[in-house]
Structures are given as structure tokens and as C-alpha cells.
Design an enzyme around this catalytic site. Structure first.
Site, short mmCIF file in Angstrom:
data_model
loop_
_atom_site.label_atom_id
_atom_site.label_comp_id
_atom_site.label_asym_id
_atom_site.label_seq_id
_atom_site.Cartn_x
_atom_site.Cartn_y
_atom_site.Cartn_z
N LEU A 86 6.75 3.20 1.49
CA LEU A 86 7.66 2.05 1.60
C LEU A 86 8.74 2.28 2.64
O LEU A 86 9.30 3.37 2.75
CB LEU A 86 8.29 1.78 0.23
N HIS A 87 9.03 1.22 3.38
CA HIS A 87 10.10 1.25 4.38
C HIS A 87 10.99 0.02 4.16
O HIS A 87 10.74 -0.79 3.25
CB HIS A 87 9.52 1.31 5.79
N ARG A 90 2.28 2.99 9.38
CA ARG A 90 1.50 3.72 10.39
C ARG A 90 2.40 4.33 11.48
O ARG A 90 1.96 5.23 12.19
CB ARG A 90 0.46 2.80 11.04
N GLY A 96 11.19 -2.72 5.60
CA GLY A 96 10.48 -4.01 5.63
C GLY A 96 9.99 -4.37 4.23
O GLY A 96 10.21 -5.49 3.74
N HIS A 97 9.34 -3.41 3.56
CA HIS A 97 8.89 -3.66 2.18
C HIS A 97 10.09 -3.99 1.29
O HIS A 97 10.03 -4.89 0.46
CB HIS A 97 8.23 -2.40 1.60
N LYS A 132 4.92 -9.96 9.28
CA LYS A 132 4.41 -8.90 10.15
C LYS A 132 2.88 -8.97 10.21
O LYS A 132 2.27 -8.77 11.25
CB LYS A 132 4.89 -7.55 9.59
N ASP A 133 2.28 -9.25 9.04
CA ASP A 133 0.82 -9.43 8.96
C ASP A 133 0.57 -10.93 8.93
O ASP A 133 0.23 -11.50 7.89
CB ASP A 133 0.28 -8.72 7.72
N MET A 186 0.85 -1.20 0.00
CA MET A 186 0.00 0.00 0.00
C MET A 186 0.89 1.25 0.00
O MET A 186 0.42 2.34 0.33
CB MET A 186 -0.93 -0.02 1.20
N GLY A 187 2.16 1.09 -0.35
CA GLY A 187 3.05 2.24 -0.46
C GLY A 187 3.59 2.71 0.88
O GLY A 187 3.55 1.97 1.86
P1 AMP Z 1 1.47 -2.92 3.44
O1 AMP Z 1 2.04 -1.88 2.53
O2 AMP Z 1 1.44 -2.53 4.86
O3 AMP Z 1 0.18 -3.50 2.93
O4 AMP Z 1 2.51 -4.13 3.39
C1 AMP Z 1 2.91 -4.71 2.19
C2 AMP Z 1 3.69 -5.96 2.50
O5 AMP Z 1 4.81 -5.64 3.30
C3 AMP Z 1 2.86 -6.98 3.31
O6 AMP Z 1 3.16 -8.30 2.84
C4 AMP Z 1 3.36 -6.78 4.71
O7 AMP Z 1 3.23 -7.92 5.53
C5 AMP Z 1 4.83 -6.46 4.46
N1 AMP Z 1 5.40 -5.73 5.58
C6 AMP Z 1 4.90 -4.65 6.22
N2 AMP Z 1 5.68 -4.29 7.24
C7 AMP Z 1 6.72 -5.19 7.26
C8 AMP Z 1 7.88 -5.35 8.10
N3 AMP Z 1 8.11 -4.54 9.13
N4 AMP Z 1 8.73 -6.36 7.81
C9 AMP Z 1 8.49 -7.20 6.76
N5 AMP Z 1 7.42 -7.09 5.94
C10 AMP Z 1 6.55 -6.10 6.19
#
Ligand code: AMP
Length: 284
Positions: free
Chosen positions: A33-34, A189, A36-37, A151-152, A30-31
Site C-alpha cells: 500500500l502507498h 511496481r 494512492g491506496h 490510475k487504472d 493487491m497490497g
Molecule cells: P492495486 O493494488 O494496484 O490493484 O490498486 C488498488 C486500487 O488502488 C485500484 O483501484 C487502483 O486504481 C488504485 N490505485 C493504484 N495506484 C493509485 C494511485 N497512484 N492513485 C490513486 N489510486 C491508485
């Protein structure tokens, strides 16, 4: 790196790659980006010839209109980060093209019991929204492999259930949670936490680690002990200003309540800190 919002152009570029026998790995986001992404994207690069990243704040998965409205959007910064990462295609669909008849008209996917526990109970409709958007993205891109974050944790289980239920023919890879130095799980967040909240936030991971140590230190642990550990963690978090939705010790494969420690366990937590809802988990 191509940045495409058009659905047909995206699907025909992916088809062109497939016609040449080239494989595709996919990271939906969902953008905002950090690191983790970016760890998922690095993994995706090691798995296929082409990497596709989608950036789409999916309205269907938000049960709270304010959360959707305030979700951070940083498309320019995101594409700059991705340019450094050798991503082939950034897919940035617009909601009105993705859901041409309007979000309310979309027939959502119900994957049963896994979607109504824990996060599903706290956020009714959330996982139906996730499953619906991911299925649609998979149908457009038709990746060989897709990478998601642990994480999710429950979301990853829902996606695995999705590909078992529908003939999507994509391998699902889960990657460990990337954390800040103080242990806070990276999340888009986190940007919305105040300075004071940000200082408190690592307590979530500390509680997870302390439950994990208590479980590992016990012999003959049973359901009542797990419930007591959950209760104490909620109490500790509440004492420093969190509002816990749940702290739950569960069986890793089913998220059912464990009777003992014979199988592998996962501890999941969801809390509110001020206006912000944070989730995290740790395996035992
Ligand atoms: P989101 O943009 O929050 O929907 O996350 C996109 C993808 O990144 C999902 O598969 C999340 O589980 C993964 N993600 C989010 N935060 C982290 C993190 N801290 N470490 C690893 N993967 C993450």
C-alpha cells in the site's frame, strides 16, 4: 481492526453489519500500500459506516508469470498502515480458498469490447481476471459502495461495466491519481525500478502533460493530429530508454479514437522501463 482471511467469516461479519442497517464501503487492493491506496481508503471512510480493504494478489489477472512471482508482498507493513486508518476489516483471502478448484478451472467473466482494447490487447485475459475477482469480492462483502483509482482508467471502466451487467447493487466511485512530487504516478511496481530507472520514470507524466497542452492549444484538431502527437510521444519516450506499448488519445466515455476535440478526452500510456511495466493517464 480485524484481519480475516477466511471467506465465510468475512461474509458473516459484513452480513452482521448489514443486518444492523450499517453501510459498507470497500477498497480492493493487491497490497504493497502507498499513499494512492490510502487516498481511496480515506474516501471510503467518508462514504459508509464500515470500511473493508481487501489485500489479494489475484493470480487470474496476471498474464505474465514472472510479474506475478515478483509482485511485492508487504502484508505486515500494509496492516500497520491500515491500523492507523480506522479500517474495520482487512480481508486477506488465500488463492487456494478463493479458487478452490484451482485458477484454471475458474469460469471467467467476459465483458466484451472494453476489455480487448489498449491494456486488454497488451495483456490478454487481464480484465477477465480483474472482473472475475472483483465480482467474487463484491459477492462476499456486498458493499454499498466501492472505491477505485483512475490510475487504472480502463479498469475503472471495466468495473462500471461489471456492475451494469450483473445485479451487484454497488455504487462505484473513481478517485484521482496520486503522484510523487516529480509527477510519477504512485504504483506498487515503482519499488522495483532501479535508481536510474526511477530517475527517468517522471518522463511518462511529462509526455502526458505535453500532449495535453498541445491538444488544448489547437483549434480544429483531428484524428491525424492525434496520431502524430501519439507518435511523437512514443518517439520521445523511446529516445530516453522506454519501450512504449502504447500512447493513446481516446474519448473518455468509450475509449474510441476521437475525430476532434468536441468530447472530453483521456491520454493513456503504457511503457516498459527495463523489466517494469508502468501505466498512467491524464484527462484533457
Ligand atoms: P492495486 O493494488 O494496484 O490493484 O490498486 C488498488 C486500487 O488502488 C485500484 O483501484 C487502483 O486504481 C488504485 N490505485 C493504484 N495506484 C493509485 C494511485 N497512484 N492513485 C490513486 N489510486 C491508485
Amino acid at each position: 481492526m480485524q484481519i480475516i482471511s477466511d471467506i465465510k467469516k468475512t461474509s458473516s461479519l459484513c452480513q452482521k453489519w448489514r443486518d444492523k442497517g450499517e453501510s459498507i464501503s470497500f477498497v480492493p487492493t493487491m497490497g504493497c500500500l502507498h499513499a494512492g491506496h490510502l487516498s481511496l481508503i480515506k474516501k471510503a471512510q467518508s462514504l459508509a459506516d464500515h470500511v473493508v480493504v481487501s489485500i489479494f494478489v489475484n493470480p487470474l489477472q496476471f498474464d505474465n508469470a514472472d510479474d506475478l512471482l515478483k509482485y511485492p508482498v508487504t502484508l505486515d507493513e500494509d496492516t500497520l498502515k491500515l491500523a492507523d486508518f480506522n479500517v474495520d476489516l482487512v480481508f486477506t483471502p488465500k488463492a487456494n480458498a478463493f479458487y478452490p478448484d484451482g485458477e484454471n478451472q475458474v469460469k471467467q467473466i467476459d465483458l466484451g469490447s472494453i476489455t480487448v482494447l489498449l491494456e486488454g490487447a497488451q495483456r490478454p485475459g487481464h480484465f477477465a481476471g480483474v472482473a472475475t475477482v472483483v465480482k467474487h469480492l463484491f459477492e462476499i462483502i456486498r458493499p454499498n459502495v466501492a472505491v477505485f483509482g483512475e490510475k487504472d482508467f480502463q479498469q475503472l471502466m471495466v468495473i462500471k461495466q461489471l456492475v451494469e451487467t450483473f445485479p451487484l447493487d454497488v455504487e462505484i466511485i473513481g478517485m484521482p491519481t496520486f503522484r510523487e512530487q516529480d509527477g510519477l504516478a504512485m504504483s506498487s511496481r515503482n519499488l522495483r525500478l532501479s535508481e536510474n530507472e526511477r530517475k527517468k520514470a517522471p518522463a511518462i507524466y511529462q509526455q502526458l502533460k505535453s500532449i495535453k497542452s498541445a491538444i488544448n492549444a489547437s483549434t480544429n484538431i483531428d484524428t491525424a493530429d492525434f496520431v502524430e502527437l501519439e507518435r511523437r510521444a512514443c518517439e520521445n519516450l523511446t529516445a530516453v530508454g522506454f519501450v512504449p506499448d502504447y500512447v493513446a488519445i481516446r474519448e473518455t466515455d468509450t475509449l474510441s479514437i476521437p475525430e476532434n476535440h468536441n468530447n472530453s478526452l483521456v491520454i493513456l500510456v503504457a511503457v516498459k522501463l527495463g523489466q517494469i511495466r508502468l501505466i498512467d493517464n491524464i484527462r484533457v
